[in-house]
Design an enzyme around this catalytic site. Sequence first.
Site, PDB file in Angstrom:
ATOM      1  N   ASN A 115      -8.074  -3.439  14.039  1.00 49.44           N
ATOM      2  CA  ASN A 115      -9.133  -4.242  13.701  1.00 49.44           C
ATOM      3  C   ASN A 115      -8.966  -5.494  13.202  1.00 49.44           C
ATOM      4  O   ASN A 115     -10.511  -5.378  12.420  1.00 49.44           O
ATOM      5  CB  ASN A 115      -9.958  -3.103  13.271  1.00 49.44           C
ATOM      6  CG  ASN A 115      -9.513  -2.016  12.346  1.00 49.44           C
ATOM      7  OD1 ASN A 115      -8.151  -2.942  11.464  1.00 49.44           O
ATOM      8  ND2 ASN A 115      -9.720  -0.965  11.940  1.00 49.44           N
TER       9      ASN A 115
ATOM     10  N   HIS B 263      -7.273  -5.481   9.895  1.00 51.33           N
ATOM     11  CA  HIS B 263      -7.441  -5.396   8.726  1.00 51.33           C
ATOM     12  C   HIS B 263      -5.189  -5.129   8.380  1.00 51.33           C
ATOM     13  O   HIS B 263      -4.546  -5.775   8.800  1.00 51.33           O
ATOM     14  CB  HIS B 263      -7.104  -3.128   8.210  1.00 51.33           C
ATOM     15  CG  HIS B 263      -6.146  -2.461   8.910  1.00 51.33           C
ATOM     16  ND1 HIS B 263      -6.083  -1.160   8.842  1.00 51.33           N
ATOM     17  CD2 HIS B 263      -4.388  -2.984   8.890  1.00 51.33           C
ATOM     18  CE1 HIS B 263      -4.898  -1.028   9.792  1.00 51.33           C
ATOM     19  NE2 HIS B 263      -4.523  -2.054   9.742  1.00 51.33           N
TER      20      HIS B 263
ATOM     21  N   ASP C 277       1.373  -1.512  -0.222  1.00 50.97           N
ATOM     22  CA  ASP C 277       0.781   0.108   0.255  1.00 50.97           C
ATOM     23  C   ASP C 277       0.897   0.987  -0.119  1.00 50.97           C
ATOM     24  O   ASP C 277       2.437   1.008   0.480  1.00 50.97           O
ATOM     25  CB  ASP C 277      -0.817  -0.116   1.223  1.00 50.97           C
ATOM     26  CG  ASP C 277      -0.533  -0.595   2.618  1.00 50.97           C
ATOM     27  OD1 ASP C 277       0.785  -0.621   2.623  1.00 50.97           O
ATOM     28  OD2 ASP C 277      -1.284  -0.898   3.305  1.00 50.97           O
TER      29      ASP C 277
ATOM     30  N   GLU D 189      -9.780  -2.083   5.689  1.00 48.45           N
ATOM     31  CA  GLU D 189     -10.573  -2.332   6.410  1.00 48.45           C
ATOM     32  C   GLU D 189     -11.776  -2.694   6.661  1.00 48.45           C
ATOM     33  O   GLU D 189     -12.722  -3.086   5.999  1.00 48.45           O
ATOM     34  CB  GLU D 189     -10.628  -0.429   6.845  1.00 48.45           C
ATOM     35  CG  GLU D 189      -9.608   0.628   6.107  1.00 48.45           C
ATOM     36  CD  GLU D 189      -9.212   0.241   7.630  1.00 48.45           C
ATOM     37  OE1 GLU D 189      -8.584  -0.600   8.983  1.00 48.45           O
ATOM     38  OE2 GLU D 189      -8.021   1.408   7.795  1.00 48.45           O
TER      39      GLU D 189
HETATM   40  C1  F6R Z   1       1.113  -2.354   6.093  1.00 51.87           C
HETATM   41  C2  F6R Z   1      -0.300  -2.164   5.719  1.00 51.87           C
HETATM   42  C3  F6R Z   1      -0.781  -2.307   7.647  1.00 51.87           C
HETATM   43  C4  F6R Z   1      -0.001  -3.314   8.964  1.00 51.87           C
HETATM   44  C5  F6R Z   1      -0.933  -2.510   9.852  1.00 51.87           C
HETATM   45  C6  F6R Z   1      -0.280  -3.200  10.662  1.00 51.87           C
HETATM   46  O1  F6R Z   1       2.430  -1.961   5.110  1.00 51.87           O
HETATM   47  O2  F6R Z   1       0.278  -2.460   5.130  1.00 51.87           O
HETATM   48  O3  F6R Z   1      -1.873  -3.063   7.280  1.00 51.87           O
HETATM   49  O4  F6R Z   1       1.264  -3.792   8.239  1.00 51.87           O
HETATM   50  O5  F6R Z   1      -1.645  -1.451  10.326  1.00 51.87           O
HETATM   51  O6  F6R Z   1       0.669  -1.668  11.117  1.00 51.87           O
HETATM   52  P1  F6R Z   1       1.948  -1.380  12.168  1.00 51.87           P
HETATM   53  O7  F6R Z   1       3.124  -3.192  11.981  1.00 51.87           O
HETATM   54  O8  F6R Z   1       2.677  -0.926  12.870  1.00 51.87           O
HETATM   55  O9  F6R Z   1       1.226  -1.879  13.734  1.00 51.87           O
END
Ligand code: F6R
Length: 250
Positions: free
Chosen positions: A136, A138, A67, A143
Site C-alpha cells: 500500500n 507504506h 521500527d 501507513e
Molecule cells: C520493515 C519496514 C516495512 C517493510 C515493508 C516491506 O522494517 O519498515 O516498511 O519494509 O513492509 O516488507 P517486505 O520487505 O517484507 O515486503
Amino acid sequence: MRIIRAKDYEDMSKKAAIILGAQVAMKPDSVLGLATGSSPVGMYQQLIAWNQAGDLDFSQVKSVNLDEYFGLTAQNDQSYAYFMYHNLFKGINIDLKNTHLPDGTNPDIAAECARYDAVIDSMGGVDLQVLGIGGNGHIAFNEPADCFKMGTHCVTLTQKTIEANARFFDRIEDVPTKAYTMGVGSIMKAKKILMVVNGEAKAQAMLDSFFGDITPQVQASILQMHNDCVVVADEAALKLVDEKFPGAVK
Ligand code: F6R
C-alpha cells in the site's frame, strides 16, 4: 530520484549491497538506517559474505532501525531486534552497542518516541537509509494517512499490513496490532536513501509512489522530493511502470 532495474531478487540484492557497501567503504563510520522484512535479506547476506571475507568492515558503523513491534521483547523471535540480530548483526563485525531499535517493551509511548528521536539526533544524522515498501506504499510503518508524520510515533497497523506480516507468525492473531515507527520526516532527513523492491505484489506501489502524485495516502511518494534517493527494483516490481511508462526506467 533514480530507479535501477534489476533482473530478479538476487540481482536486486547484489546491486543494493554494492551501493550500501560503497557507502561503508567511503565512510567507515557511517550511520546506517536499517529495515527488516523480506526485501533486504538478500542484500544483508551479501554484506555478511563480504564482511566475512575481510572485504568490508563494519566495526565503526552505527545503525538505527526503522521500527519495532509494540509489546515484543528483543528475545521474541518475531521482534525486529531478533530479526536484525539473526539476519545481519551476528554475521558482521558491527559493535552491538552501536545498533539501535525502538524498545517495543516500553509501554510509555510518549517517552519511548522522545527517547528514540533523541537517539537518532545524537548520531548526527543518517548517512544511508535502507527502505522496503509495503503493497500500500507504506515506508517503515507509516501507513496511508491524511498527513506525513515527522518523528517517531506509535501506529495501529492496518488490516492489510497485519495480513501481509502474518506469514511470519503461526497464527494471524499473534501479529501485534501496534508498532513504534520512525516518522517520514526522520526518513527524509537521511542524506541518502536506498530502497529495495521486488515482486509483482509491489508493482502498484511502485507505480503510485514514483509516477503518481505526492500524497500521504501513498507515503512512499514523498521520496520523489528527496534529492538522493535510489530505488533498486526487479522486473516484476516494474511491471506496471513498464506498461504505463515504457522506457522510463532504463
Ligand atoms: C520493515 C519496514 C516495512 C517493510 C515493508 C516491506 O522494517 O519498515 O516498511 O519494509 O513492509 O516488507 P517486505 O520487505 O517484507 O515486503
